[in-house]
Design a protein around this motif. Structure first.
Motif, short mmCIF file in Angstrom:
data_model
loop_
_atom_site.label_atom_id
_atom_site.label_comp_id
_atom_site.label_asym_id
_atom_site.label_seq_id
_atom_site.Cartn_x
_atom_site.Cartn_y
_atom_site.Cartn_z
N ARG A 161 0.92 -1.20 0.02
CA ARG A 161 0.14 0.06 0.09
C ARG A 161 0.78 1.35 -0.13
NH1 ARG A 161 0.31 2.38 4.79
NH2 ARG A 161 0.89 1.01 6.85
N LEU A 162 -0.01 2.49 -0.23
CA LEU A 162 0.85 3.84 -0.19
C LEU A 162 0.96 4.02 1.18
CD1 LEU A 162 -0.83 5.46 -3.13
CD2 LEU A 162 1.52 4.80 -3.11
N VAL A 163 2.28 4.79 1.50
CA VAL A 163 2.74 5.23 2.81
C VAL A 163 1.81 6.16 3.28
CG1 VAL A 163 4.47 6.62 3.92
CG2 VAL A 163 4.97 4.81 2.57
N ASN A 164 1.39 6.27 4.61
CA ASN A 164 0.75 7.43 5.23
C ASN A 164 1.29 7.95 6.55
OD1 ASN A 164 -0.37 5.79 7.38
ND2 ASN A 164 -1.71 4.71 5.75
N GLU A 165 0.72 8.66 7.04
CA GLU A 165 1.40 9.35 8.26
C GLU A 165 1.46 8.40 9.39
OE1 GLU A 165 0.01 13.19 9.74
OE2 GLU A 165 -0.38 13.58 7.73
N ASP A 166 0.72 7.53 9.35
CA ASP A 166 0.67 6.55 10.47
C ASP A 166 1.96 5.54 10.30
OD1 ASP A 166 -1.71 7.29 11.54
OD2 ASP A 166 -2.75 5.88 10.66
N ASP A 167 2.57 5.63 9.04
CA ASP A 167 3.64 4.96 9.06
C ASP A 167 5.13 5.61 9.52
OD1 ASP A 167 2.50 2.53 7.70
OD2 ASP A 167 2.22 3.90 6.10
N ALA A 168 5.20 6.73 9.97
CA ALA A 168 6.02 7.49 10.13
C ALA A 168 7.06 7.11 11.03
CB ALA A 168 5.66 9.02 10.68
N GLU A 169 6.59 6.46 12.35
CA GLU A 169 7.56 5.85 13.22
C GLU A 169 8.16 4.66 12.74
OE1 GLU A 169 7.57 4.50 17.99
OE2 GLU A 169 5.61 5.08 17.02
N THR A 213 13.89 14.35 13.28
CA THR A 213 13.17 13.90 14.32
C THR A 213 11.88 12.96 13.56
OG1 THR A 213 11.76 15.83 14.51
CG2 THR A 213 13.78 15.71 15.73
N LEU A 214 11.32 12.34 14.60
CA LEU A 214 9.98 11.87 14.13
C LEU A 214 9.05 12.76 13.41
CD1 LEU A 214 8.07 9.41 14.03
CD2 LEU A 214 7.39 9.51 16.37
N GLU A 215 8.85 13.92 13.95
CA GLU A 215 7.95 15.18 13.69
C GLU A 215 8.58 15.39 12.22
OE1 GLU A 215 4.95 17.42 13.17
OE2 GLU A 215 5.06 16.08 14.77
N GLU A 216 9.87 15.53 12.05
CA GLU A 216 10.03 15.86 10.64
C GLU A 216 9.90 14.78 9.79
OE1 GLU A 216 13.80 18.70 11.21
OE2 GLU A 216 14.08 16.70 12.02
N GLN A 217 9.91 13.47 10.11
CA GLN A 217 9.52 12.47 9.21
C GLN A 217 7.93 12.65 8.85
OE1 GLN A 217 11.36 9.74 7.88
NE2 GLN A 217 9.86 9.78 6.47
N ILE A 218 7.34 12.87 9.84
CA ILE A 218 5.70 13.06 9.56
C ILE A 218 5.70 14.37 8.50
CG2 ILE A 218 3.65 13.96 10.73
CD1 ILE A 218 4.63 12.39 13.16
N GLN A 219 6.29 15.34 8.88
CA GLN A 219 6.19 16.55 7.75
C GLN A 219 6.55 16.23 6.29
OE1 GLN A 219 4.85 19.47 8.48
NE2 GLN A 219 4.15 18.62 10.42
N TRP A 220 7.68 15.15 6.13
CA TRP A 220 8.22 14.75 5.01
C TRP A 220 7.14 14.04 4.51
CZ3 TRP A 220 8.69 10.54 2.12
CH2 TRP A 220 9.52 10.55 0.88
N ILE A 221 6.31 13.09 4.98
CA ILE A 221 5.23 12.16 4.59
C ILE A 221 3.93 13.19 4.09
CG2 ILE A 221 3.40 10.55 5.22
CD1 ILE A 221 5.54 9.37 6.89
N ARG A 222 3.62 14.26 4.75
CA ARG A 222 2.70 15.23 4.33
C ARG A 222 3.10 15.66 2.87
NH1 ARG A 222 1.92 17.54 10.31
NH2 ARG A 222 0.48 16.00 11.12
#
Length: 189
Positions: A21-29, A50-59
């Motif tokens: 499946r495609l990546v989503n924000e829940d996959d950040a960690e 950081t993990l927060e930067e990974q979430i931003q990257w996914i967005r």
């Protein structure tokens, strides 16, 4: 039909016993843990944030996905996330496959099947005739890539860049699929 229309945010397939499946924000960690592991990433670009930067990257990535510019896949086996891969630099006649990274505890065979599936998805993009990929000098991945009889495009101090035609990819992928599935089935026994 264009790939970006066909593959929407609900995209999910199963091939060769692997879920994709495609990546989503829940996959950040999950992604962050893989990408920040020094041993796993010694042959790829490491994450310094950081993990927060990974979430931003996914967005930000999800915007590129929506525009059909890039696709980042999560692979699961028996309901557990095991790895990821990405298609990017998507051009008229080719794409680049990379960010291929699997958890060390994933069953043997999953990594190869994940790579094959992501490449197949790339070749399913409209009009794609070849793919580009690279591997860091010293990475054992070169042996695998060479089984597809690639053209070496460039060699730098860090990397070897390969070009693999669609014809060669489809001609040589079957033996890898069969071996990976055999290894997976033996692990279930």
């Amino acid at each position: 039909m264009k790939f970006k229309i066909m593959y929407n945010s609900d995209f999910h397939i199963s091939r060769y016993g692997i879920e994709v499946r495609l990546v989503n924000e829940d996959d950040a960690e999950f992604i962050y843990k893989l990408r920040s592991d020094k041993e796993l990433t010694k042959f790829i670009s490491q994450v310094d944030g950081t993990l927060e930067e990974q979430i931003q990257w996914i967005r930000q990535y999800k915007l590129r996905e929506k525009d059909g510019l890039e696709y980042y896949f999560i692979f699961s086996y028996n309901g557990e996330r095991v790895g990821l891969a990405r298609l990017y630099k998507i051009e008229d006649d080719h794409f680049t496959q990379g960010s291929w990274l699997f958890h060390p505890s994933s069953p043997a065979g999953c990594s190869i099947l994940g790579n094959i599936i992501s490449c197949e998805l790339g070749f399913e993009l409209e009009g794609k005739k070849y793919m580009l990929t690279d591997a860091r000098i010293g990475n054992s991945t070169h042996r695998y890539v060479k089984t597809f009889h690639p053209e070496i495009v460039e060699v730098t101090d860090l990397d070897v860049f390969y070009r693999i035609t669609k014809e060669n990819y489809y001609k040589y992928k079957t033996k890898h699929i069969e071996l990976a599935q055999k290894v997976l089935s033996l692990q279930k026994s």
